[in-house]
Design an enzyme around this catalytic site. Sequence first.
Site, PDB file in Angstrom:
ATOM      1  N   MET A  44       0.418   0.329  -5.483  1.00 12.93           N
ATOM      2  CA  MET A  44       1.532  -0.637  -5.536  1.00 12.93           C
ATOM      3  C   MET A  44       1.696  -1.183  -6.947  1.00 12.93           C
ATOM      4  O   MET A  44       0.702  -1.440  -7.628  1.00 12.93           O
ATOM      5  CB  MET A  44       1.234  -1.796  -4.588  1.00 12.93           C
ATOM      6  CG  MET A  44       0.917  -1.360  -3.170  1.00 12.93           C
ATOM      7  SD  MET A  44       0.572  -2.774  -2.133  1.00 12.93           S
ATOM      8  CE  MET A  44       0.143  -1.960  -0.597  1.00 12.93           C
ATOM      9  N   HIS A  88      -6.585   7.625   2.761  1.00 16.50           N
ATOM     10  CA  HIS A  88      -5.257   7.149   2.352  1.00 16.50           C
ATOM     11  C   HIS A  88      -5.425   6.092   1.261  1.00 16.50           C
ATOM     12  O   HIS A  88      -6.164   5.122   1.428  1.00 16.50           O
ATOM     13  CB  HIS A  88      -4.541   6.565   3.572  1.00 16.50           C
ATOM     14  CG  HIS A  88      -3.114   6.196   3.345  1.00 16.50           C
ATOM     15  ND1 HIS A  88      -2.084   7.120   3.360  1.00 16.50           N
ATOM     16  CD2 HIS A  88      -2.531   5.000   3.096  1.00 16.50           C
ATOM     17  CE1 HIS A  88      -0.929   6.498   3.154  1.00 16.50           C
ATOM     18  NE2 HIS A  88      -1.172   5.206   2.982  1.00 16.50           N
ATOM     19  N   HIS A  94      -0.389   7.353  -1.598  1.00 13.20           N
ATOM     20  CA  HIS A  94       0.921   6.810  -1.205  1.00 13.20           C
ATOM     21  C   HIS A  94       1.430   5.932  -2.344  1.00 13.20           C
ATOM     22  O   HIS A  94       0.943   4.828  -2.546  1.00 13.20           O
ATOM     23  CB  HIS A  94       0.719   6.000   0.097  1.00 13.20           C
ATOM     24  CG  HIS A  94       1.930   5.288   0.590  1.00 13.20           C
ATOM     25  ND1 HIS A  94       1.868   4.347   1.607  1.00 13.20           N
ATOM     26  CD2 HIS A  94       3.242   5.354   0.236  1.00 13.20           C
ATOM     27  CE1 HIS A  94       3.079   3.878   1.850  1.00 13.20           C
ATOM     28  NE2 HIS A  94       3.925   4.453   1.027  1.00 13.20           N
ATOM     29  N   MET A 121       3.784   3.499  -3.920  1.00 11.62           N
ATOM     30  CA  MET A 121       4.834   2.495  -3.697  1.00 11.62           C
ATOM     31  C   MET A 121       5.236   1.966  -5.072  1.00 11.62           C
ATOM     32  O   MET A 121       4.858   0.872  -5.486  1.00 11.62           O
ATOM     33  CB  MET A 121       4.302   1.373  -2.784  1.00 11.62           C
ATOM     34  CG  MET A 121       4.197   1.816  -1.330  1.00 11.62           C
ATOM     35  SD  MET A 121       3.126   0.772  -0.329  1.00 11.62           S
ATOM     36  CE  MET A 121       1.548   1.615  -0.603  1.00 11.62           C
ATOM     37  N   ASP A 143       2.312   5.088   9.162  1.00 12.18           N
ATOM     38  CA  ASP A 143       1.516   4.133   8.391  1.00 12.18           C
ATOM     39  C   ASP A 143       1.985   2.714   8.685  1.00 12.18           C
ATOM     40  O   ASP A 143       3.144   2.380   8.439  1.00 12.18           O
ATOM     41  CB  ASP A 143       1.719   4.462   6.898  1.00 12.18           C
ATOM     42  CG  ASP A 143       0.899   3.586   5.953  1.00 12.18           C
ATOM     43  OD1 ASP A 143       0.122   2.736   6.412  1.00 12.18           O
ATOM     44  OD2 ASP A 143       1.065   3.795   4.724  1.00 12.18           O
ATOM     45  N   ASP A 188      -3.372   3.492  -1.175  1.00 14.73           N
ATOM     46  CA  ASP A 188      -2.096   2.797  -1.355  1.00 14.73           C
ATOM     47  C   ASP A 188      -1.964   2.281  -2.781  1.00 14.73           C
ATOM     48  O   ASP A 188      -2.765   1.459  -3.224  1.00 14.73           O
ATOM     49  CB  ASP A 188      -2.017   1.610  -0.387  1.00 14.73           C
ATOM     50  CG  ASP A 188      -1.782   2.074   1.040  1.00 14.73           C
ATOM     51  OD1 ASP A 188      -0.806   2.815   1.255  1.00 14.73           O
ATOM     52  OD2 ASP A 188      -2.585   1.717   1.919  1.00 14.73           O
ATOM     53  N   MET A 213       7.090   4.737   7.733  1.00 20.29           N
ATOM     54  CA  MET A 213       6.460   3.411   7.633  1.00 20.29           C
ATOM     55  C   MET A 213       6.806   2.595   8.877  1.00 20.29           C
ATOM     56  O   MET A 213       7.979   2.431   9.220  1.00 20.29           O
ATOM     57  CB  MET A 213       6.970   2.666   6.392  1.00 20.29           C
ATOM     58  CG  MET A 213       6.551   3.256   5.055  1.00 20.29           C
ATOM     59  SD  MET A 213       4.768   3.406   4.814  1.00 20.29           S
ATOM     60  CE  MET A 213       4.216   1.698   5.036  1.00 20.29           C
ATOM     61  N   SER A 273      -6.971   3.805   5.466  1.00 17.73           N
ATOM     62  CA  SER A 273      -6.408   3.262   4.227  1.00 17.73           C
ATOM     63  C   SER A 273      -7.411   2.312   3.585  1.00 17.73           C
ATOM     64  O   SER A 273      -7.750   1.272   4.155  1.00 17.73           O
ATOM     65  CB  SER A 273      -5.119   2.494   4.526  1.00 17.73           C
ATOM     66  OG  SER A 273      -4.798   1.673   3.415  1.00 17.73           O
TER      67      SER A 273
HETATM   68  C1  DX5 Z   1       1.224  -0.819   3.526  1.00 15.07           C
HETATM   69  C2  DX5 Z   1       0.329   0.370   3.315  1.00 15.07           C
HETATM   70  C3  DX5 Z   1      -0.525   0.737   4.485  1.00 15.07           C
HETATM   71  C4  DX5 Z   1      -1.497  -0.319   4.927  1.00 15.07           C
HETATM   72  C5  DX5 Z   1      -1.851  -0.075   6.347  1.00 15.07           C
HETATM   73  O1  DX5 Z   1       2.058  -0.937   2.421  1.00 15.07           O
HETATM   74  O2  DX5 Z   1       1.113   1.510   3.007  1.00 15.07           O
HETATM   75  O3  DX5 Z   1      -1.207   1.957   4.231  1.00 15.07           O
HETATM   76  O4  DX5 Z   1      -2.655  -0.344   4.175  1.00 15.07           O
HETATM   77  O5  DX5 Z   1      -2.654  -1.124   6.758  1.00 15.07           O
HETATM   78  P1  DX5 Z   1      -2.795  -1.569   8.269  1.00 15.07           P
HETATM   79  O6  DX5 Z   1      -3.369  -0.389   9.007  1.00 15.07           O
HETATM   80  O7  DX5 Z   1      -3.703  -2.719   8.185  1.00 15.07           O
HETATM   81  O8  DX5 Z   1      -1.398  -1.897   8.757  1.00 15.07           O
HETATM   82 ZN    ZN Z   2       0.136   3.544   2.881  1.00 16.20          ZN
END
Ligand code: DX5
Ligand code: ZN
Length: 227
Positions: free
Chosen positions: A48, A44, A77, A79, A186, A46, A148, A19
């Site tokens: 947000m 990956h 991903h 969010m 994740d 993320d 998650m 990620s």
């Molecule tokens: C959290 C994200 C994850 C995050 C994982 O909202 O969806 O992908 O980056 O990070 P680590 O591996 O540091 O928990």
């Molecule tokens: Zn993620």
Amino acid sequence: MQRRPLTALPADKVLVAPSILAADFGRLAEEISGVEAAGAELLHIDVMDGHFVPNLSIGPPVVQSIRTVSALPFDVHLMLADPGRYAEAFIAAGADHITIHVESEGDLAAILEQIRSSGCSSGITLRPGTPASALDPYLNLVDMVLVMTVEPGFGGQSFMADQIPKIRHIARALEELDHPVHLEVDGGLDAQTAPLVVEAGANVLVAGSSVFRNPAGISEAVRRLRS
Ligand code: DX5
Ligand code: ZN
């Protein structure tokens, strides 16, 4: 645009998806080359919106830029409270796979169909507090389910071991389907926690901090996750 959907990858092999949320954004291209050289199968990303989760991260222009430096499948991903409003922009920017949250607003079945009809693979995910049964209406519309193991919003949180029974339950449900579906996990994955989720039936491992912030370096971090 050439797509690299997850349907092209084996669902019975462990795949590593670093990620970039934990990467050094000042050296993003270099960090991505590092995970590519380490043999990671996916990247990956993320996304947000500061509303569905209390944090802001990456938008379509970043995805478009890194598309020019990497041939890895981009596992996006979302969010987002309103994923239907933005899915098309991420598809146009070069996503290969898009996962949306079951707690999001909108006609989720229609969004998943839109993702697939663009040539991307589709995924559905759920917060730790959401029961697995919430996914039932969507299992025939997705190529990956993401469980998650932290509350979405931030990297670097601790793995929630209480999600392991849910991973096991979903893995069994996916076996009943007549198409292969990847099972991704994740949040808080490292060399200690990754074997627990693989044992429970997961095959795609997302890892941010344990890859990009590992003192042993990216290659060793990816190797340890896999073994
Ligand atoms: C959290 C994200 C994850 C995050 C994982 O909202 O969806 O992908 O980056 O990070 P680590 O591996 O540091 O928990
Ligand atoms: Zn993620």
